[in-house]
Design a protein around this motif. Structure first.
Motif, PDB file in Angstrom:
ATOM      1  N   LEU A  22     -13.958  -7.243   6.680  1.00 26.09           N
ATOM      2  CA  LEU A  22     -14.378  -8.395   5.928  1.00 26.09           C
ATOM      3  C   LEU A  22     -14.835  -8.338   4.685  1.00 26.09           C
ATOM      4  O   LEU A  22     -14.238  -8.949   3.531  1.00 26.09           O
ATOM      5  CB  LEU A  22     -15.713  -9.048   6.781  1.00 26.09           C
ATOM      6  CG  LEU A  22     -16.031 -10.273   6.513  1.00 26.09           C
ATOM      7  CD1 LEU A  22     -15.017 -11.279   6.470  1.00 26.09           C
ATOM      8  CD2 LEU A  22     -17.201 -10.818   7.279  1.00 26.09           C
ATOM      9  N   HIS A  23     -15.439  -7.342   4.166  1.00 27.96           N
ATOM     10  CA  HIS A  23     -16.057  -7.214   2.846  1.00 27.96           C
ATOM     11  C   HIS A  23     -14.938  -6.782   2.022  1.00 27.96           C
ATOM     12  O   HIS A  23     -14.820  -7.433   0.763  1.00 27.96           O
ATOM     13  CB  HIS A  23     -17.218  -6.173   2.590  1.00 27.96           C
ATOM     14  CG  HIS A  23     -18.319  -6.694   3.592  1.00 27.96           C
ATOM     15  ND1 HIS A  23     -19.198  -5.565   4.122  1.00 27.96           N
ATOM     16  CD2 HIS A  23     -18.834  -7.786   3.921  1.00 27.96           C
ATOM     17  CE1 HIS A  23     -20.273  -5.998   4.454  1.00 27.96           C
ATOM     18  NE2 HIS A  23     -20.163  -7.366   4.528  1.00 27.96           N
ATOM     19  N   ALA A  24     -14.016  -6.000   2.482  1.00 27.77           N
ATOM     20  CA  ALA A  24     -12.860  -5.678   1.600  1.00 27.77           C
ATOM     21  C   ALA A  24     -12.033  -7.138   1.320  1.00 27.77           C
ATOM     22  O   ALA A  24     -11.637  -7.291   0.076  1.00 27.77           O
ATOM     23  CB  ALA A  24     -11.919  -4.709   2.365  1.00 27.77           C
ATOM     24  N   LEU A  41      -8.501 -13.502   4.630  1.00 21.84           N
ATOM     25  CA  LEU A  41      -9.940 -13.574   4.486  1.00 21.84           C
ATOM     26  C   LEU A  41     -10.455 -14.600   5.484  1.00 21.84           C
ATOM     27  O   LEU A  41     -11.367 -14.432   6.271  1.00 21.84           O
ATOM     28  CB  LEU A  41     -10.181 -13.526   3.058  1.00 21.84           C
ATOM     29  CG  LEU A  41     -11.842 -13.973   3.083  1.00 21.84           C
ATOM     30  CD1 LEU A  41     -12.652 -13.077   3.271  1.00 21.84           C
ATOM     31  CD2 LEU A  41     -12.155 -14.375   1.599  1.00 21.84           C
ATOM     32  N   LEU A  42      -9.791 -15.914   5.363  1.00 16.54           N
ATOM     33  CA  LEU A  42     -10.201 -16.932   6.151  1.00 16.54           C
ATOM     34  C   LEU A  42     -10.147 -16.650   7.704  1.00 16.54           C
ATOM     35  O   LEU A  42     -10.936 -16.866   8.495  1.00 16.54           O
ATOM     36  CB  LEU A  42      -9.350 -18.046   5.914  1.00 16.54           C
ATOM     37  CG  LEU A  42      -9.820 -19.493   6.662  1.00 16.54           C
ATOM     38  CD1 LEU A  42     -11.194 -19.801   6.254  1.00 16.54           C
ATOM     39  CD2 LEU A  42      -8.733 -20.514   6.343  1.00 16.54           C
ATOM     40  N   VAL A  51      -8.446   0.529  -0.385  1.00 14.01           N
ATOM     41  CA  VAL A  51      -9.428   1.233  -0.925  1.00 14.01           C
ATOM     42  C   VAL A  51     -10.966   0.632  -1.121  1.00 14.01           C
ATOM     43  O   VAL A  51     -11.869   1.444  -0.793  1.00 14.01           O
ATOM     44  CB  VAL A  51      -9.061   1.478  -2.841  1.00 14.01           C
ATOM     45  CG1 VAL A  51     -10.283   1.889  -3.580  1.00 14.01           C
ATOM     46  CG2 VAL A  51      -7.935   1.872  -3.132  1.00 14.01           C
ATOM     47  N   LEU A  52     -11.228  -0.619  -0.964  1.00 16.17           N
ATOM     48  CA  LEU A  52     -12.382  -1.285  -0.766  1.00 16.17           C
ATOM     49  C   LEU A  52     -12.776  -1.039   0.692  1.00 16.17           C
ATOM     50  O   LEU A  52     -14.016  -0.592   0.859  1.00 16.17           O
ATOM     51  CB  LEU A  52     -12.316  -2.528  -0.856  1.00 16.17           C
ATOM     52  CG  LEU A  52     -12.206  -3.152  -2.488  1.00 16.17           C
ATOM     53  CD1 LEU A  52     -11.806  -4.753  -2.487  1.00 16.17           C
ATOM     54  CD2 LEU A  52     -13.414  -2.554  -3.311  1.00 16.17           C
ATOM     55  N   GLN A  53     -12.171  -1.236   1.518  1.00 16.21           N
ATOM     56  CA  GLN A  53     -12.183  -0.816   3.092  1.00 16.21           C
ATOM     57  C   GLN A  53     -12.798   0.361   3.296  1.00 16.21           C
ATOM     58  O   GLN A  53     -13.613   0.729   4.075  1.00 16.21           O
ATOM     59  CB  GLN A  53     -10.998  -1.094   3.967  1.00 16.21           C
ATOM     60  CG  GLN A  53     -11.357  -1.220   5.397  1.00 16.21           C
ATOM     61  CD  GLN A  53     -10.180  -1.772   6.309  1.00 16.21           C
ATOM     62  OE1 GLN A  53      -9.189  -1.208   5.706  1.00 16.21           O
ATOM     63  NE2 GLN A  53     -10.286  -2.201   7.544  1.00 16.21           N
TER      64      GLN A  53
END
Length: 485
Positions: free
Chosen positions: A273-275, A177-178, A256-258
């Motif tokens: 990024l959001h995932a 994420l970073l 799944v989120l992506q």
């Protein structure tokens, strides 16, 4: 450098434990946790790498990515059997050094090939398979720590050891994420470079601060002995539901989120990024919950806690399935409320599976402590038998449990490939948790009736609680011979 071999170790000798044994155990636990932590990170590295692999650049669709992250899960599950035996054969310190440095291979391979978008899918599968080395570390670490701690403290110690290792999953996701948030999705190699340093640190720390227990035994004969106990197979089945869920969802949640964010209109970079901003939360909370699952089980009973957890996981799976169904009805684009429910349900599954990991694991030593009472042997010999068989079974149960992670990713892959949605997979998971609830009750909590042995775990857990209140030391290690930190 002082000798790192301890010839005689008896954690149940309270006098020796208080005279310095607990300090030795604590030091080995700290470095075991760190090495296992790095192992879990490397094992799950491809769950992060796929977020850096846009379909239009790498040519791998969502179904292909689910299979890609399932490969290291499978390899790690298989390696847990030999890793369990290796700890006792070569020594906990020696094997931790070797298995930690072995992680340099998948990290270097990933560092090279993640910068080669034209690489074939088969090559990516082979590279991902090497990441499975990190999955084997769990079995050797748990077997080793099981030998260091007394029965009355195993739930907390094993839970802390496993939970600290499990945190390796959200840790590498946070690093991902970073990198995505600050540099973009073109710098995946930086993650690999960071973990090269951590792998080296794990190997050096194990060499300097860990010990080998020379009276430890967890060979294949011990494992075969453990598998002759019927409850062992039930425990392995339940561990599929807890650890299999944790590791399977850890590898799949980000994807799944992506997919969901991209269906909602995000660009590929925004979806990644959001995932990444959310994906680490579930594994992190699940890892933190694991030691408390062991501690709760120490006080209440592992089988009782496990049944409660599986019932709660059934409810959480229903929430996720319903949220996904609502998204399907709106053309694959989940509403804000449905997305919140999906994320909340997933995080609940992570937390519950973490607690369940701890509670199911504590059933293992309690079963063999109870079984040892039927042996025609001295108290010391019975304690050694229980120690060896429970340590051997931990590796087998860990291997079977990890296969649950493979199944989760394969079921999700099949669901997306056939319906372009994960909804079917979520309903399958719900049905499995119902089965786990029923097995826990039937094998470990149901009134014995005519089967004299059916309540063995309840009896064993009662013994653990009694020992906690009034511990009975064994005599194989005297206070004067207690190893010191």
């Amino acid at each position: 450098m002082r000798n790192r071999d301890i010839e005689h170790w008896d954690a149940e000798d309270v006098t020796a434990w208080e005279a310095g044994g607990k300090d030795v155990a604590k030091r080995n636990l700290v470095w075991s946790v760190f090495a296992e932590h790095v192992g879990f990170s490397v094992w799950s590295i491809w769950s992060v790498m796929v977020l850096f692999m846009p379909t239009d650049t790498f040519g791998i669709d969502p179904a292909g990515k689910f299979f890609l992250v399932a490969v290291p899960t499978l390899v790690g599950a298989i390696l847990r059997i030999p890793y369990t035996v290796a700890t006792a054969k070569f020594g906990g310190r020696n094997w931790t050094i070797f298995s930690a440095l072995l992680l340099l291979i998948p990290t270097l391979l990933t560092l090279y090939f993640i910068n080669q978008p034209g690489t074939s899918y088969t090559t990516f599968l082979v590279v991902a398979a090497f990441a499975g080395f990190g999955g084997g570390n769990f079995a050797s670490s748990m077997t080793n720590i099981n030998a260091f701690y007394p029965q009355r403290l195993k739930g907390w110690a094993l839970g802390l050891n496993a939970g600290g290792g499990n945190i390796g999953v959200p840790a590498i996701q946070l690093v991902g994420l970073l990198v995505i948030a600050t540099l973009g999705n073109g710098y995946a190699s930086l993650i690999c470079a960071i973990y090269l340093v951590l792998v080296a640190l794990a190997g050096v720390g194990a060499a300097l601060y860990m010990d080998n227990l020379r009276n430890q035994k967890a060979d294949l004969s011990s494992m075969l002995t453990a598998l002759k106990v019927p409850q062992s197979w039930a425990i392995a089945f339940l561990y599929i539901g807890t650890f299999g869920s944790f590791i399977g969802y850890s590898f799949a949640f980000g994807q799944v989120l992506q997919i969901s964010f991209k269906a909602g209109g995000d660009s590929t970079a925004q979806a990644a990024l959001h995932a990444a901003q959310i994906a680490f939360i579930g594994p992190l909370l699940g890892s933190l919950a694991r030691p408390y699952g062991g501690k709760w089980a120490d006080r209440v009973g592992g089988s009782r806690v496990s049944m409660y957890i599986f019932a709660a996981m059934t409810v959480a799976a229903v929430v996720v399935a319903v949220a996904s169904t609502l998204g399907d009805r709106s053309g694959g684009v989940p509403s804000g409320a449905a997305m919140i429910a999906l994320v909340a349900g997933f995080i609940a599954l992570f937390v519950l599976s973490g607690i369940g990991n701890g509670s199911v694991t504590t059933i293992i030593p309690s079963v063999f402590a109870a079984k040892s009472k039927s042996l025609d042997a001295s108290q010391e010999a019975r304690a050694a038998w229980a120690q060896h068989t429970s340590g051997a079974l931990i590796g087998f149960v860990g291997a079977v449990g990890a296969l649950g992670g493979v199944a989760i990713n394969l079921v999700l892959r099949s669901s997306y490939a056939s319906t372009a949605s994960a909804t079917t997979a979520f309903w399958v998971f719900m049905a499995f948790y119902i089965a786990c609830t029923l097995v826990t009750w039937a094998v470990f909590l149901r009134t014995p009736g005519r089967r004299a042995d059916s309540d063995v775990v309840v009896a064993a857990e009662s013994m653990v609680l009694a020992a906690e209140a009034a511990p009975q030391p064994f005599s194989s290690v005297s206070a004067s011979s207690a190893p010191r930190a």
